[in-house]
Scaffold this active site. Sequence first.
Site, PDB file in Angstrom:
ATOM      1  N   LYS A 224       0.851  -1.189   0.000  1.00  0.00           N
ATOM      2  CA  LYS A 224       0.000   0.000   0.000  1.00  0.00           C
ATOM      3  C   LYS A 224       0.881   1.232   0.000  1.00  0.00           C
ATOM      4  O   LYS A 224       2.009   1.190   0.495  1.00  0.00           O
ATOM      5  CB  LYS A 224      -0.875   0.034   1.257  1.00  0.00           C
ATOM      6  CG  LYS A 224      -2.095   0.921   1.128  1.00  0.00           C
ATOM      7  CD  LYS A 224      -3.180   0.215   0.335  1.00  0.00           C
ATOM      8  CE  LYS A 224      -4.456   0.976   0.264  1.00  0.00           C
ATOM      9  NZ  LYS A 224      -5.575   0.059  -0.052  1.00  0.00           N
TER      10      LYS A 224
HETATM   11  N1  GLU Z   1      -7.223   0.150  -3.265  1.00  0.00           N
HETATM   12  C1  GLU Z   1      -7.999  -1.028  -3.519  1.00  0.00           C
HETATM   13  C2  GLU Z   1      -8.054  -1.893  -2.286  1.00  0.00           C
HETATM   14  O1  GLU Z   1      -7.900  -1.424  -1.181  1.00  0.00           O
HETATM   15  C3  GLU Z   1      -7.532  -1.758  -4.767  1.00  0.00           C
HETATM   16  C4  GLU Z   1      -6.120  -2.262  -4.750  1.00  0.00           C
HETATM   17  C5  GLU Z   1      -5.655  -2.809  -6.086  1.00  0.00           C
HETATM   18  O2  GLU Z   1      -6.438  -2.886  -7.022  1.00  0.00           O
HETATM   19  O3  GLU Z   1      -4.470  -3.170  -6.167  1.00  0.00           O
HETATM   20  O4  GLU Z   1      -8.322  -3.056  -2.360  1.00  0.00           O
END
Ligand code: GLU
Length: 421
Positions: free
Chosen positions: A111
């Site tokens: 993240k």
């Molecule tokens: N931000 C989204 C989540 O928290 C998508 C992450 C992604 O597609 O890699 O799952």
Amino acid sequence: MTTEKGAATLNAWAVAQHQFDLAAEKLGLDPGMRKVLREPRRELTVHFPVHMDDGSVQVYTGYRVQHNLSRGPAKGGIRYHQDVTLDEVKALAMWMTWKCAVVGIPYGGGKGGVVVDPKKLSAKEVEALSRRYFTEISILIGPERDIPAPDVNTTPQIMSWFMDTYSMHVGYTVPAVVTGKPISLGGSEGRNEATARGCVYTIVDAAPRLGIDLKKATVAVQGFGNAGRIAAELMVEEGSTVIAVSDSTGGIFKADGLDIARVGAWKKEHGTVVGFPGAKEISNAEVLEVECDILIPAALENQITGQNAGRIKAKVVAEAANGPTTPEADEILYEKGVFLIPDILCNAGGVTVSYFEWVQDLNRDHWSEAVVNAKLKEIMDRAFFETVAVSEREKVNMRTAAYLLAVKRVADATGMRGLYP
Ligand code: GLU
């Protein structure tokens, strides 16, 4: 846990570790493995300068965290928000590890975040910030290493700038380095709606088990971004009545149902749902306590806490957001008989279609929306019913059940690889 004093003092990382500890304990996980999975593999903090429109220079802080890489490259979004902290990004990265494992896609968890309120910046400033941030974290990034995506306040346009920045550095176009791109740059059909669509698939799976007829059901949605707005639209398509929605500025309520398409248009024009004609104004927190069948928290962490969980009236809580419910609230809801579909399952549709996008990019392929949605449904249904089965077998709530599935898969992969060197 000493974090449960009110939303302001809650620490997402403490919550994430607590959730992991519960599952590790139940699984009887080896103490060494517990230590490994309890911490992130890598944490990068960057401070970087950006030229502002007025000629000044501003220095911003950003992060990229990789929690676990045993099952594949790191995967997870990047958020732009004024309250981003390293602890929050660590929690979100750990949740991505479990999320990818619950739905069985071959990624670890990562993240990123930048401490900024992008609504206060011009488009040019957001572009400059995005390109420089991506450059700074590029020591970790790559289509086989770590693949970012959108999250809170980041868009397909920002993903395009990320992709272009990386491609300019290496000298050729690399669509698979980031997902959530526009279709014109190798984005997938259905990616924009995927988080909400996956969430609604799990609600459709849950409803008959709880005796809920979606055509007669009422819905409240906290958060009106990519996840919340589209989830509200899709619930209307299911025949349900959306009676309350909110965004960071406040909420609106209408007992006989809001016209979600018109609320969307209102928000586009005014930058807020507040003031929507014919609706009663309520606060963002009140949306959670509305008398309804289905509550969809689709905003930020720590919204349903020990303080307000007792006042939640919904029969189903479907976590489109990451980390909206604290461990103390989990227990209260479980005791009240509320059926909670946990974030790592409920909102996994987004990363699942990100995985489809990555596969299409690597194969220079493009799938139709019907194919994407059918594959998404198959994956969400399987993960949902596997989680229900564990929850019934082990007599634990749905969150712990999803953790038992996910942590076991990650621990098996990590264990099979063994310790290097
Ligand atoms: N931000 C989204 C989540 O928290 C998508 C992450 C992604 O597609 O890699 O799952």
